[in-house]
Design a protein around this motif. Structure first.
Motif, PDB file in Angstrom:
ATOM      1  N   THR A  32       0.675   2.134   6.279  1.00 34.14           N
ATOM      2  CA  THR A  32       1.998   1.355   5.881  1.00 34.14           C
ATOM      3  C   THR A  32       1.639  -0.089   5.379  1.00 34.14           C
ATOM      4  N   THR A  34       2.930  -3.497   3.738  1.00 33.90           N
ATOM      5  CA  THR A  34       4.120  -4.332   3.362  1.00 33.90           C
ATOM      6  C   THR A  34       3.656  -5.108   2.201  1.00 33.90           C
ATOM      7  N   GLN A  35       4.334  -5.302   0.973  1.00 29.04           N
ATOM      8  CA  GLN A  35       4.106  -5.827  -0.061  1.00 29.04           C
ATOM      9  C   GLN A  35       4.987  -7.033  -0.010  1.00 29.04           C
ATOM     10  N   LEU A  36       4.487  -8.545  -0.210  1.00 29.37           N
ATOM     11  CA  LEU A  36       5.041  -9.552   0.063  1.00 29.37           C
ATOM     12  C   LEU A  36       4.943 -10.417  -1.157  1.00 29.37           C
ATOM     13  N   PRO A  41       9.937  -8.687   1.392  1.00 28.44           N
ATOM     14  CA  PRO A  41       8.840  -7.716   1.467  1.00 28.44           C
ATOM     15  C   PRO A  41       9.541  -6.334   1.333  1.00 28.44           C
ATOM     16  N   GLN A  42       8.387  -5.566   0.802  1.00 28.12           N
ATOM     17  CA  GLN A  42       8.745  -4.027   0.463  1.00 28.12           C
ATOM     18  C   GLN A  42       7.684  -3.286   1.146  1.00 28.12           C
ATOM     19  N   THR A  43       8.077  -2.378   2.112  1.00 26.05           N
ATOM     20  CA  THR A  43       7.309  -1.379   2.816  1.00 26.05           C
ATOM     21  C   THR A  43       7.071  -0.149   2.004  1.00 26.05           C
ATOM     22  N   HIS A  44       5.936   0.266   1.810  1.00 24.37           N
ATOM     23  CA  HIS A  44       5.155   1.375   1.383  1.00 24.37           C
ATOM     24  C   HIS A  44       4.244   2.203   2.137  1.00 24.37           C
ATOM     25  N   TYR A 173      -0.272  -4.418  -5.849  1.00 22.74           N
ATOM     26  CA  TYR A 173      -0.377  -5.359  -4.863  1.00 22.74           C
ATOM     27  C   TYR A 173      -1.106  -6.558  -5.413  1.00 22.74           C
ATOM     28  N   ASP A 177       0.906  -7.811   3.572  1.00 23.67           N
ATOM     29  CA  ASP A 177       0.936  -8.343   5.035  1.00 23.67           C
ATOM     30  C   ASP A 177      -0.270  -8.245   5.726  1.00 23.67           C
TER      31      ASP A 177
END
Length: 191
Positions: A32, A34-36, A41-44, A173, A177
């Motif tokens: 998992t 998390t793009q910062l 923030p978006q979780t992929h 990315y 995180d």
């Protein structure tokens, strides 16, 4: 005659070594990320599937990893032949020691926790990581492998690795995180 009896007794006394192999169809790792680098923030979620590896008679566990095992390539659609060949090249091989007799000794339904020290074999990376894993005997010839406690990779270390950073950049990315949770669900089969 005594020599022949002694020889057969010796053969029977030597324990048979299991040929434990990962079942690729039932062995995955999920991460998992998390793009910062956006407004919020978006979780992929990403997956490495078809894990292939084995434990040799001397207890060496080898786990080769290829880009083609990730879900990353599905985002790019049809790829040229040269890119497919590159994607099927082993990027790194994880190596650890796990005596196969420890798995052989498990009864069905019984578990054990072993902390394996994985070494990364690659031209560009020299790293070791200790990972506590739970091995649970599910059947006569099947052992489920999961993490024994929550696992996470260091996002800063991932971005510091040029190969990993390149793959993450291809996925869009630029900044992630520092905490990248990992879930392992694999099945070892005694073949």
């Amino acid at each position: 005659m005594k020599a022949l009896i002694a020889f057969f007794s010796l053969l029977l006394a030597v324990p048979a070594q299991a040929d434990w192999q990962l079942d690729p169809g039932r062995s995955t790792v999920q991460a998992t990320i998390t793009q910062l680098d956006g407004e919020t923030p978006q979780t992929h979620h990403h997956q490495v599937r078809d894990l292939q590896g084995d434990i040799s008679a001397d207890g060496t566990l080898r786990l080769p990893l290829k880009l083609s095992q990730t879900d990353a390539l599905s985002r790019f659609g049809e790829m040229p032949t040269w890119a497919e060949m590159l994607a099927n090249t082993t990027l790194v091989t994880l190596v650890a020691q796990m005596p196969p007799e420890r798995l052989d000794e498990l009864d069905i339904g019984e578990s054990l926790v072993e902390t394996l020290t994985f070494r990364v074999q690659s031209d560009l990376v020299n790293q070791e990581e200790s990972v506590p894993l739970r091995f649970t005997r599910e059947g006569l010839n099947e052992v489920r492998v999961t993490h024994a406690e929550p696992m996470a990779m260091d996002g800063r270390a991932l971005m510091a690795n040029a190969t990993v950073r390149s793959v993450l950049s291809l996925l869009g990315y630029q900044e992630i995180d520092e905490h990248v949770p990992i879930t392992l669900d694999a099945l070892l089969v005694n073949r």
